[in-house]
Design an enzyme around this catalytic site. Structure first.
Site, PDB file in Angstrom:
ATOM      1  CG  PHE A 210      -7.029 -32.901  -9.335  1.00  0.00           C
ATOM      2  CD1 PHE A 210      -7.956 -32.207  -8.572  1.00  0.00           C
ATOM      3  CD2 PHE A 210      -7.345 -34.184  -9.746  1.00  0.00           C
ATOM      4  CE1 PHE A 210      -9.170 -32.788  -8.199  1.00  0.00           C
ATOM      5  CE2 PHE A 210      -8.555 -34.781  -9.382  1.00  0.00           C
ATOM      6  CZ  PHE A 210      -9.467 -34.075  -8.610  1.00  0.00           C
TER       7      PHE A 210
ATOM      8  CD  GLU B  32      -3.436 -21.049 -15.492  1.00  0.00           C
ATOM      9  OE1 GLU B  32      -2.749 -20.026 -15.567  1.00  0.00           O
ATOM     10  OE2 GLU B  32      -4.649 -21.081 -15.743  1.00  0.00           O
TER      11      GLU B  32
ATOM     12  CG  LEU C 264      -0.850 -23.653   5.480  1.00  0.00           C
ATOM     13  CD1 LEU C 264      -0.281 -24.344   6.714  1.00  0.00           C
ATOM     14  CD2 LEU C 264      -2.200 -23.004   5.846  1.00  0.00           C
TER      15      LEU C 264
ATOM     16  CB  CYS D 249      -8.986 -22.771 -10.953  1.00  0.00           C
ATOM     17  SG  CYS D 249      -8.262 -23.192 -12.543  1.00  0.00           S
TER      18      CYS D 249
ATOM     19  CE  LYS E 282     -13.726 -21.192 -14.175  1.00  0.00           C
ATOM     20  NZ  LYS E 282     -14.155 -22.576 -14.178  1.00  0.00           N
TER      21      LYS E 282
HETATM   22  C1  UGA Z   1      -5.568 -24.670  -9.025  1.00  0.00           C
HETATM   23  C2  UGA Z   1      -5.373 -26.008  -8.285  1.00  0.00           C
HETATM   24  O1  UGA Z   1      -4.184 -25.930  -7.481  1.00  0.00           O
HETATM   25  C3  UGA Z   1      -5.245 -27.176  -9.271  1.00  0.00           C
HETATM   26  O2  UGA Z   1      -5.168 -28.395  -8.551  1.00  0.00           O
HETATM   27  C4  UGA Z   1      -6.495 -27.187 -10.163  1.00  0.00           C
HETATM   28  O3  UGA Z   1      -6.415 -28.209 -11.131  1.00  0.00           O
HETATM   29  C5  UGA Z   1      -6.619 -25.850 -10.875  1.00  0.00           C
HETATM   30  O4  UGA Z   1      -6.709 -24.800  -9.882  1.00  0.00           O
HETATM   31  C6  UGA Z   1      -7.875 -25.882 -11.703  1.00  0.00           C
HETATM   32  O5  UGA Z   1      -8.963 -26.015 -11.140  1.00  0.00           O
HETATM   33  O6  UGA Z   1      -7.774 -25.911 -12.936  1.00  0.00           O
HETATM   34  P1  UGA Z   1      -3.965 -22.906 -10.283  1.00  0.00           P
HETATM   35  O7  UGA Z   1      -5.141 -21.987 -10.199  1.00  0.00           O
HETATM   36  O8  UGA Z   1      -3.283 -23.085 -11.578  1.00  0.00           O
HETATM   37  O9  UGA Z   1      -4.405 -24.408  -9.801  1.00  0.00           O
HETATM   38  O10 UGA Z   1      -2.837 -22.398  -9.272  1.00  0.00           O
HETATM   39  P2  UGA Z   1      -2.489 -22.616  -7.721  1.00  0.00           P
HETATM   40  O11 UGA Z   1      -1.062 -22.939  -7.635  1.00  0.00           O
HETATM   41  O12 UGA Z   1      -3.426 -23.518  -7.046  1.00  0.00           O
HETATM   42  O13 UGA Z   1      -2.684 -21.132  -7.148  1.00  0.00           O
HETATM   43  C7  UGA Z   1      -3.952 -20.488  -7.114  1.00  0.00           C
HETATM   44  C8  UGA Z   1      -3.821 -19.130  -6.465  1.00  0.00           C
HETATM   45  O14 UGA Z   1      -3.570 -19.256  -5.054  1.00  0.00           O
HETATM   46  C9  UGA Z   1      -2.667 -18.280  -6.998  1.00  0.00           C
HETATM   47  O15 UGA Z   1      -3.102 -16.930  -7.088  1.00  0.00           O
HETATM   48  C10 UGA Z   1      -1.590 -18.424  -5.945  1.00  0.00           C
HETATM   49  O16 UGA Z   1      -0.674 -17.361  -5.920  1.00  0.00           O
HETATM   50  C11 UGA Z   1      -2.432 -18.487  -4.684  1.00  0.00           C
HETATM   51  N1  UGA Z   1      -1.784 -19.157  -3.536  1.00  0.00           N
HETATM   52  C12 UGA Z   1      -1.416 -20.457  -3.622  1.00  0.00           C
HETATM   53  C13 UGA Z   1      -1.605 -18.455  -2.356  1.00  0.00           C
HETATM   54  O17 UGA Z   1      -1.956 -17.265  -2.235  1.00  0.00           O
HETATM   55  N2  UGA Z   1      -1.037 -19.109  -1.277  1.00  0.00           N
HETATM   56  C14 UGA Z   1      -0.656 -20.395  -1.343  1.00  0.00           C
HETATM   57  O18 UGA Z   1      -0.141 -20.909  -0.315  1.00  0.00           O
HETATM   58  C15 UGA Z   1      -0.836 -21.086  -2.538  1.00  0.00           C
END
Ligand code: UGA
Length: 445
Positions: free
Chosen positions: A153, A156, A251, A261, A264
């Site tokens: 979990f 990045e 949010l 992640c 996909k």
């Molecule tokens: C995500 C999960 O948060 C991790 O728990 C999980 O382990 C990982 O995938 C995985 O499966 O390996 P990650 O993709 O590194 O982690 O990054 P996030 O911080 O979750 O952001 C994902 C995307 O959502 C980004 O493009 C981010 O900018 C976007 N995001 C995030 C939003 O648009 N709004 C938000 O409120 C939060």
């Protein structure tokens, strides 16, 4: 202290192996890409991840962390083998398991004593059983082993911090003794440990990512409604988040989710549902809304600038999120492609992702910093919320731009302040504070 072998030194493997070494274990990390291993031996990391280099260096110096391309060497003393290889997207959205298969086969062929095999790669529900089947089939002679699913979990950009402060550890196995051994390994992290069966653990990973992606698409849909009705989504999200049943996380509305992640995994879960005869209606909408968010940015630019042909558009941020050089499924690059198709001159700047962009998206003209990017631009699009973009010198930006137009895909700025400074500013879902102001007939030149 345990002897751990980690297979695959991408994001998950390198962070997991390094951090387990930092907890005092002896870790040997294997990758089949020789160049990667050579580089790691010289201290060159394949990814940018805040804080990781220091922990790698510390543990290599302490001789708790080594790198190899040899399965024989990696498995020689191992109590645990973590499979952390990539599971890229296959043709129809299903996960491509070729690297997991190769890892399972190599483990089977090279293990010479009992072993606990732990699957950390995000794999379709049922893969743990499949991996066990491959190991059974490929072992030259039967040696006891168990397969445990332990989904990761880590985010990045904050992966090292997330490793050491997890909300929970999920373990899935039908072999209770093996699951307990893996639980022991995680005890120093002081987080709740849940032991379940293999398939349930694999499903927890998909359901968690799909739920977070759903929250993002939900707030993005609300943002679009806010824009139409004249409300401000940032304040709506804040007001919702105070409700403990809802909370503030995930949010933030904007250009939609990207990365290796969420896109996909939501697609793979939807695919799994469909091939097993269920209709994943919500997941389909989550994906559609996510693509709409990128298109909205282009529509806003067209609304302000008209025809985008030959217009110079600067993308502020190219990585899929802040604190990473990862550009996989980056919303910024999707927007770049749409703009390029419309004939715009696409430019971009990112604090760390530019090398990756240069290699893969050559039509983006790269700038040295946000100010060089602003220079001569007809509009800037805020696409990645890096800290360094949060307090730019807007007077300078305005003086450099051909037209003072900002489409803020990450809602970094205060719409009223931007307007007062003379910008035509559009955020995402900032109906009262943003969109209404710009659509009330105000000139942007
Ligand atoms: C995500 C999960 O948060 C991790 O728990 C999980 O382990 C990982 O995938 C995985 O499966 O390996 P990650 O993709 O590194 O982690 O990054 P996030 O911080 O979750 O952001 C994902 C995307 O959502 C980004 O493009 C981010 O900018 C976007 N995001 C995030 C939003 O648009 N709004 C938000 O409120 C939060």
């Amino acid at each position: 202290m345990s002897n751990i072998c980690v297979i695959g030194v991408g994001y998950v493997g390198l962070v997991t192996g390094t951090c387990f070494a930092d907890l005092g274990n002896h870790v040997i990390a294997l990758d089949i890409v020789e160049k990667r291993v050579e580089n790691l031996k010289k201290g060159i990391l394949p990814i940018y991840e805040p804080g990781l280099k220091e922990v790698v260096e510390r543990n290599v110096r302490a001789e708790r962390l080594r790198f190899t391309t040899s399965y024989q060497e990696a498995l020689k003393d191992a109590d645990f083998a973590f499979i952390c290889v990539g599971t890229p997207e296959g043709v129809d959205g299903e996960a491509d398991l070729q690297y997991v298969r190769m890892a399972a086969e190599s483990i089977a062929e090279n293990m010479d004593h009992p072993l606990v095999v732990i699957n950390k790669s995000t794999v379709p529900v049922g893969t743990g059983d499949w991996v066990a089947g491959i190991i059974h089939e490929k072992q030259p002679k039967p040696i006891p082993f168990a397969v445990v699913s332990c989904p990761e979990f880590l985010r990045e950009g904050s992966a090292v911090r997330d490793f050491f402060s997890p909300d929970r550890t999920v373990l899935g196995s039908t072999d209770k003794e093996a699951a307990n051994k893996v639980a022991q390994l995680h005890l120093p992290l002081r987080a709740p440990i849940m032991i379940t069966d293999l398939r349930t653990a694999e499903m927890i990973k998909y359901a968690s990512n799909a739920f977070l992606a759903t929250r993002i698409s939900f707030i993005n849909e609300i943002a679009n409604i806010c824009e139409a009705l004249g409300a401000d989504v940032k304040e709506v999200a804040q007001g919702m988040g105070y409700d403990k049943r809802i909370g503030h996380h995930f949010l933030e509305s904007g250009v939609g989710y990207g990365g290796s992640c969420f896109p996909k995994d939501v697609k793979a879960l939807s695919y799994m549902a469909q091939i097993h005869g269920t209709e994943p209606q919500l997941l389909q909408s989550v994906m559609e809304i996510n693509m709409t968010q990128r298109r909205q940015i282009v529509l806003k630019l067209q609304d302000i600038l008209g025809d985008l042909k030959d217009k110079a558009i600067g993308l502020v941020g190219l990585a899929f999120k802040e604190n990473t050089d990862d550009i996989r499924e980056s919303p910024s690059l999707d927007i770049a492609r749409m703009l390029h198709e419309l004939g715009a001159a696409v430019r971009g700047y990112d604090p760390v992702a530019m090398e990756n962009v240069q290699r893969t998206v050559p039509f983006i003209n790269l700038a040295e910093d946000a100010y060089e990017l602003a220079s001569g631009s007809d509009a800037l699009v805020i696409a990645t919320p890096w800290n360094e973009f949060k307090s730019l010198d807007f007077e300078r930006i305005k003086s450099l731009m051909k037209q003072p137009v900002i489409v803020d895909g990450r809602n970094l700025y205060d719409p009223l302040r931007m307007k007062a400074m003379g910008f035509t500013y559009r955020g995402v879902g900032r109906g009262y504070n943003g969109a209404m102001i710009s659509s009330s007939g105000e000139s942007h030149t």
